[in-house]
Design an enzyme around this catalytic site. Structure first.
Site, PDB file in Angstrom:
ATOM      1  N   LYS A  10      30.782  53.454  41.731  1.00 47.12           N
ATOM      2  CA  LYS A  10      31.424  54.498  42.549  1.00 47.12           C
ATOM      3  C   LYS A  10      32.649  55.039  41.819  1.00 47.12           C
ATOM      4  O   LYS A  10      33.215  54.385  40.934  1.00 47.12           O
ATOM      5  CB  LYS A  10      31.830  53.971  43.925  1.00 47.12           C
ATOM      6  CG  LYS A  10      32.826  52.783  43.932  1.00 47.12           C
ATOM      7  CD  LYS A  10      34.297  53.150  43.837  1.00 47.12           C
ATOM      8  CE  LYS A  10      35.216  51.914  43.922  1.00 47.12           C
ATOM      9  NZ  LYS A  10      36.581  52.141  43.465  1.00 47.12           N
ATOM     10  N   ASP A 141      35.454  47.699  49.617  1.00 46.14           N
ATOM     11  CA  ASP A 141      34.683  48.779  48.991  1.00 46.14           C
ATOM     12  C   ASP A 141      33.190  48.661  49.262  1.00 46.14           C
ATOM     13  O   ASP A 141      32.406  49.403  48.680  1.00 46.14           O
ATOM     14  CB  ASP A 141      34.907  48.770  47.473  1.00 46.14           C
ATOM     15  CG  ASP A 141      36.181  49.500  47.085  1.00 46.14           C
ATOM     16  OD1 ASP A 141      36.740  50.224  47.940  1.00 46.14           O
ATOM     17  OD2 ASP A 141      36.619  49.345  45.933  1.00 46.14           O
TER      18      ASP A 141
HETATM   19  O1  C5P Z   1      38.438  43.748  49.936  1.00 46.26           O
HETATM   20  P1  C5P Z   1      38.463  43.274  48.526  1.00 46.26           P
HETATM   21  O2  C5P Z   1      38.048  41.845  48.378  1.00 46.26           O
HETATM   22  O3  C5P Z   1      37.767  44.184  47.576  1.00 46.26           O
HETATM   23  O4  C5P Z   1      39.999  43.356  48.075  1.00 46.26           O
HETATM   24  C1  C5P Z   1      40.488  42.691  46.944  1.00 46.26           C
HETATM   25  C2  C5P Z   1      42.005  42.618  47.046  1.00 46.26           C
HETATM   26  O5  C5P Z   1      42.573  43.921  46.859  1.00 46.26           O
HETATM   27  C3  C5P Z   1      42.519  42.162  48.391  1.00 46.26           C
HETATM   28  O6  C5P Z   1      42.662  40.764  48.429  1.00 46.26           O
HETATM   29  C4  C5P Z   1      43.880  42.838  48.480  1.00 46.26           C
HETATM   30  O7  C5P Z   1      44.819  42.130  47.707  1.00 46.26           O
HETATM   31  C5  C5P Z   1      43.642  44.145  47.760  1.00 46.26           C
HETATM   32  N1  C5P Z   1      43.284  45.257  48.668  1.00 46.26           N
HETATM   33  C6  C5P Z   1      44.235  45.793  49.503  1.00 46.26           C
HETATM   34  N2  C5P Z   1      43.901  46.827  50.331  1.00 46.26           N
HETATM   35  C7  C5P Z   1      42.668  47.380  50.291  1.00 46.26           C
HETATM   36  C8  C5P Z   1      41.695  46.856  49.423  1.00 46.26           C
HETATM   37  C9  C5P Z   1      42.027  45.795  48.625  1.00 46.26           C
HETATM   38  O8  C5P Z   1      45.393  45.339  49.540  1.00 46.26           O
HETATM   39  N3  C5P Z   1      42.378  48.407  51.082  1.00 46.26           N
END
Ligand code: C5P
Length: 298
Positions: A10, A141
């Site tokens: 993406k 995501d």
């Molecule tokens: O949701 P995901 O596991 O992809 O997110 C990885 C890290 O990125 C989270 O632990 C957080 O630290 C950060 N994150 C965030 N806000 C988002 C997406 C990700 O703070 N919207």
């Protein structure tokens, strides 16, 4: 029975991180599009293994990809079983093309590909809303990959809206060049830097929504949508990124951005523009073996 699922990368064409939430995640407003380029996940159905009771197994052609329970493919499979009680088993085989640590959503896309594959193998055990809920729990995501089209993503990524048809038509099929330096950027690191330097890097939500609404309601090309306020923290640490992006815009007049938290970048190309000079400039700056890939927005 085998099921083969394409697992696209993406691009965040528009990304405004607007602030940190009480749960530690960040709120954002983003226009995201899946690409014609991505990984391939094959799921082969089988019985749960009798010798060790293992229900799912993962192999990958890239030795840098962990194939243990930390891989989102296996986490997605476990979430699928928890939601459906599916008693079957599967061997997953992942062909990895999306680079790691790139901000191209590879791991999240693989998770959704696993959900889709198991849904097919089980005869459609999961329906729309439940799939979105499970995807959101796997990663911020993930939900966007359930739509196969450019979408607006809000919240931490769990609230998805499809684009008005005319706005989507200004993005779908557009040609892009992806390129990534040899280093990756950790997404938690990038968000943590933003939080540490808050409020310097956050974009006010009302301002981001107004900019997005103006583009959606107008007829400006995709180039005028491009924005990413995660570039500040990434560019401050990794100077190779802004140096090359500035040069590409100056020398070739192309619109370029960091993708998500990086380190991959992209250029939005006109259909008739030659890529060879652009690729030569990228390889001259970042080395002859750095990742370069042409693709289209789906
Ligand atoms: O949701 P995901 O596991 O992809 O997110 C990885 C890290 O990125 C989270 O632990 C957080 O630290 C950060 N994150 C965030 N806000 C988002 C997406 C990700 O703070 N919207």
């Amino acid at each position: 029975m085998d099921v083969s699922v394409f697992s696209p990368a993406k691009l965040n064409l528009f990304l405004a991180v607007t602030g940190r939430r009480a749960d530690g995640f960040h709120d954002l407003v983003s226009v995201v599009a899946p690409l014609s380029f991505g990984d391939e996940l094959v799921a082969k159905a089988r019985e749960r293994r009798t010798e060790d009771g293992e229900q799912f197994h993962l192999t990958c052609d890239d030795p840098a990809v962990p194939v243990d329970g930390s891989n989102l493919v296996l986490k997605a499979a476990q979430a699928f079983v928890a939601a459906t009680g599916w008693p079957g088993g599967a061997d997953f085989s992942l062909t990895k093309r999306i680079p790691l640590g790139a901000g191209l959503g590879g791991g999240s896309s693989n998770a959704v590909a696993a959900l889709r594959a198991l849904n097919q193998l089980s005869g459609g055990a999961l329906a729309g809303a439940k799939l979105v809920e499970i995807a959101a729990a796997l990663g911020s995501d993930c939900p966007l990959f359930l739509y196969d089209a450019p979408v607006v993503m809000r919240g931490r990524g769990e609230r998805i809206a499809t684009l008005p048809a005319a706005a989507g038509a200004r993005l779908r099929g557009r040609r892009v060049l992806l390129f990534k330096p040899s280093f990756g950027i950790s997404t938690p690191w990038a968000y943590d830097r933003m939080a540490a330097e808050a409020p310097a890097h956050y974009r006010p939500a009302a301002e981001a929504e107004a900019a997005l609404a103006a583009w959606l309601g107008g007829n400006a090309p995709g180039e005028e949508l491009l924005a990413n306020n995660m570039e500040g923290v990434a560019f401050a640490k990794f100077i190779a990124l802004p140096l090359l992006l500035t040069k590409l815009t100056r020398d070739f007049g192309v619109a370029v951005r960091l993708s998500g938290s990086g380190s991959a970048c992209f250029a939005l190309l006109r259909d008739d523009s030659a890529t060879a000079p652009l690729i030569a400039a990228i390889r001259a700056a970042w080395g002859p073996r750095c990742f370069v890939q042409e693709a289209r927005l789906v």
